[in-house]
Design an enzyme around this catalytic site. Structure first.
Site, PDB file in Angstrom:
ATOM      1  N   TYR A 163      20.661  10.011 -27.308  1.00 45.76           N
ATOM      2  CA  TYR A 163      21.058  11.396 -27.627  1.00 45.76           C
ATOM      3  C   TYR A 163      22.042  11.405 -28.790  1.00 45.76           C
ATOM      4  O   TYR A 163      21.846  12.098 -29.795  1.00 45.76           O
ATOM      5  CB  TYR A 163      21.671  12.017 -26.376  1.00 45.76           C
ATOM      6  CG  TYR A 163      22.248  13.385 -26.555  1.00 45.76           C
ATOM      7  CD1 TYR A 163      21.428  14.481 -26.818  1.00 45.76           C
ATOM      8  CD2 TYR A 163      23.623  13.608 -26.433  1.00 45.76           C
ATOM      9  CE1 TYR A 163      21.972  15.755 -26.957  1.00 45.76           C
ATOM     10  CE2 TYR A 163      24.162  14.863 -26.567  1.00 45.76           C
ATOM     11  CZ  TYR A 163      23.339  15.941 -26.834  1.00 45.76           C
ATOM     12  OH  TYR A 163      23.878  17.194 -26.964  1.00 45.76           O
ATOM     13  N   PHE A 216      29.246  18.489  -9.021  1.00 46.33           N
ATOM     14  CA  PHE A 216      30.352  18.688  -8.074  1.00 46.33           C
ATOM     15  C   PHE A 216      30.163  20.002  -7.292  1.00 46.33           C
ATOM     16  O   PHE A 216      30.429  20.085  -6.101  1.00 46.33           O
ATOM     17  CB  PHE A 216      31.696  18.694  -8.807  1.00 46.33           C
ATOM     18  CG  PHE A 216      32.141  17.344  -9.318  1.00 46.33           C
ATOM     19  CD1 PHE A 216      31.532  16.162  -8.891  1.00 46.33           C
ATOM     20  CD2 PHE A 216      33.188  17.231 -10.232  1.00 46.33           C
ATOM     21  CE1 PHE A 216      31.937  14.909  -9.361  1.00 46.33           C
ATOM     22  CE2 PHE A 216      33.614  15.990 -10.704  1.00 46.33           C
ATOM     23  CZ  PHE A 216      32.988  14.835 -10.274  1.00 46.33           C
ATOM     24  N   GLY A 231      34.188   5.239 -10.588  1.00 46.97           N
ATOM     25  CA  GLY A 231      35.580   5.529 -10.208  1.00 46.97           C
ATOM     26  C   GLY A 231      36.153   6.811 -10.801  1.00 46.97           C
ATOM     27  O   GLY A 231      37.283   7.183 -10.497  1.00 46.97           O
ATOM     28  N   ASP A 316      34.193   7.106 -23.267  1.00 45.73           N
ATOM     29  CA  ASP A 316      35.416   6.951 -22.475  1.00 45.73           C
ATOM     30  C   ASP A 316      36.333   8.162 -22.568  1.00 45.73           C
ATOM     31  O   ASP A 316      36.924   8.589 -21.584  1.00 45.73           O
ATOM     32  CB  ASP A 316      36.174   5.694 -22.928  1.00 45.73           C
ATOM     33  CG  ASP A 316      36.441   5.698 -24.431  1.00 45.73           C
ATOM     34  OD1 ASP A 316      35.461   5.821 -25.189  1.00 45.73           O
ATOM     35  OD2 ASP A 316      37.609   5.581 -24.839  1.00 45.73           O
TER      36      ASP A 316
HETATM   37  N1  UDP Z   1      30.015  12.334 -13.500  1.00 44.01           N
HETATM   38  C1  UDP Z   1      30.544  12.034 -12.239  1.00 44.01           C
HETATM   39  N2  UDP Z   1      29.916  12.555 -11.120  1.00 44.01           N
HETATM   40  C2  UDP Z   1      28.846  13.373 -11.199  1.00 44.01           C
HETATM   41  C3  UDP Z   1      28.302  13.680 -12.491  1.00 44.01           C
HETATM   42  C4  UDP Z   1      28.919  13.150 -13.618  1.00 44.01           C
HETATM   43  O1  UDP Z   1      31.534  11.308 -12.097  1.00 44.01           O
HETATM   44  O2  UDP Z   1      28.358  13.810 -10.146  1.00 44.01           O
HETATM   45  C5  UDP Z   1      30.715  11.833 -14.705  1.00 44.01           C
HETATM   46  C6  UDP Z   1      29.850  11.171 -15.784  1.00 44.01           C
HETATM   47  O3  UDP Z   1      29.643   9.798 -15.505  1.00 44.01           O
HETATM   48  C7  UDP Z   1      30.728  11.376 -17.012  1.00 44.01           C
HETATM   49  C8  UDP Z   1      31.391  12.713 -16.764  1.00 44.01           C
HETATM   50  O4  UDP Z   1      31.256  12.954 -15.359  1.00 44.01           O
HETATM   51  O5  UDP Z   1      31.757  10.403 -17.052  1.00 44.01           O
HETATM   52  C9  UDP Z   1      30.823  13.882 -17.541  1.00 44.01           C
HETATM   53  O6  UDP Z   1      29.430  13.932 -17.357  1.00 44.01           O
HETATM   54  P1  UDP Z   1      28.528  15.179 -17.779  1.00 44.01           P
HETATM   55  O7  UDP Z   1      27.211  15.000 -17.079  1.00 44.01           O
HETATM   56  O8  UDP Z   1      29.174  16.499 -17.566  1.00 44.01           O
HETATM   57  O9  UDP Z   1      28.247  15.020 -19.341  1.00 44.01           O
HETATM   58  P2  UDP Z   1      29.024  14.475 -20.609  1.00 44.01           P
HETATM   59  O10 UDP Z   1      30.396  15.051 -20.618  1.00 44.01           O
HETATM   60  O11 UDP Z   1      29.017  12.971 -20.487  1.00 44.01           O
HETATM   61  O12 UDP Z   1      28.190  14.965 -21.744  1.00 44.01           O
END
Ligand code: UDP
Length: 358
Positions: A163, A216, A231, A316
């Site tokens: 992406y 969530f 974590g 990160d």
């Molecule tokens: N993440 C998490 N639990 C979930 C879904 C996502 O801990 O149920 C974490 C994911 O690994 C990332 C962050 O939340 O570190 C943000 O993920 P998102 O899918 O919102 O998209 P991004 O910000 O990476 O584009």
């Protein structure tokens, strides 16, 4: 102002239509096969929807006609869900690079202003993530600056970067058309826009893994534990969709300042780890429902491979420098995370938890 919006039926597009169609100066022609989030605008005489993807060969003649007659083209069409990046890498590369290319070429051919939605993932990982923990203290090693920060992605086997890489290539194509052929452009790099209508809730109105807010929220609605990937140490900055759309509006209304620029659109004040976000969301949901048991809603940790499959690697940290948007657009986001979550989660609660009247 005559605006063409490609991908107008998604999360950002639906809020952008709400904002722009409130103003009689705007006339909008949109393309999107989906209209679920924008139904209330379908009767508006200043809005026309083509229910198809813009890049389809049979659609391109109409798209070109619209481009010739408009003032600005906004491209929002994308596959932008992290769960797809390593599991459907070809679809992700096609949607975010090859499908956009004919649109970039048409804008260049007709010298039409292209406002292109990119991503903060274009930055990839921060320099500080490869250095000892103490280098976290130096903003030069983690702050994301549009015109200075190097773009750092992981190896090819980590397909999470499909992406980011496709979006980066699209940015480079646009920039090359600008330098060689005079294409006027604005590139927007969004940093975690949050708001109502952001994502589906799995098993209710979609399948698979949505972005973190809906993951969530789905856990809270179903009683399942919230899952922290690796974590929950990854950090994100969250900005309200309403303030983000205000930034886009400013881009459109200040072409002399916004053209030929790349903008970070995010809120530096709202940085959280995913673990902090999970805790804040369960406490917010206790307030919304009036049920204090949500304060202790279970939170578990899981590995990235288990959650997303092979080839996932996380960004990160995303701390944007937004000085350029402040200086050139006069845009300063002020909405704090608790307020953003309250409004957003209330809308999810009303949509999914409260039984609809017959
Ligand atoms: N993440 C998490 N639990 C979930 C879904 C996502 O801990 O149920 C974490 C994911 O690994 C990332 C962050 O939340 O570190 C943000 O993920 P998102 O899918 O919102 O998209 P991004 O910000 O990476 O584009």
């Amino acid at each position: 102002m005559r605006v063409v919006i490609l991908g107008c039926g998604g999360f950002v597009g639906s809020h952008l239509l709400d904002n722009l169609l409130d103003d009689p100066r705007y006339q909008i022609e949109g393309w999107d096969p989906e209209d679920r989030k924008i139904r209330r605008h379908l009767v508006n005489p200043r809005f026309t929807l083509h229910r198809t993807v813009a890049h389809a060969p049979e659609a391109l003649v109409e798209v070109e006609r619209a481009i010739v007659h408009c003032d600005v083209v906004i491209n929002l069409a994308a596959i932008c869900n992290p769960a797809d990046y390593n599991t459907q890498p070809l679809a992700v590369i096609r949607a975010n690079l090859f499908d956009v290319y004919p649109i970039v070429e048409l804008c260049a051919k007709h010298r039409r202003w292209l406002v292109s939605f990119s991503t903060s993932e274009t930055y990839g990982r921060t320099i500080s993530s490869y250095l000892p923990a103490s280098s976290d203290a130096d903003p030069d090693l983690y702050e994301l600056r549009e015109d200075e920060t190097p773009l750092i992605m992981g190896p090819i086997r980590n397909q999470r970067w499909t992406y980011a890489c496709a979006k980066q290539m699209t940015e480079r194509l646009i920039y090359a058309h600008h330098t060689e052929e005079g294409l006027p452009f604005t590139i927007i790099r969004p940093l975690n826009f949050f708001g109502p209508r952001m994502d589906y809730i799995p098993t209710r109105d979609g399948d698979g893994v949505p972005r973190v807010l809906a993951c969530f929220m789905a856990a809270l609605l179903s009683g399942e534990p919230m899952q922290l990937v690796d974590g929950g140490h990854a950090r994100r900055t969250i900005v309200s969709i309403y303030e983000a759309v205000d930034a886009i509006r400013r881009v459109l209304e200040k072409p002399e300042a916004s053209q030929n620029q790349i903008f970070n659109i995010g809120n530096r004040q709202n940085e959280v780890t995913m673990a902090e976000l999970a805790d804040l969301m369960r406490r917010t949901y206790a307030t919304i429902t009036g049920d204090p048991r949500y304060n202790d809603h279970p939170i578990v940790t899981t590995s990235a491979e288990q959650f997303y499959g092979k080839g996932y690697e996380d960004c990160d940290r995303r701390m944007p420098d937004i000085g350029k948007a402040e200086r050139l657009l006069g845009w300063v986001p002020t909405m704090r995370l608790p307020e953003i979550l309250l409004g957003t989660m209330r809308s999810y609660h009303d949509e999914y938890a409260v039984p609809k009247a017959a």
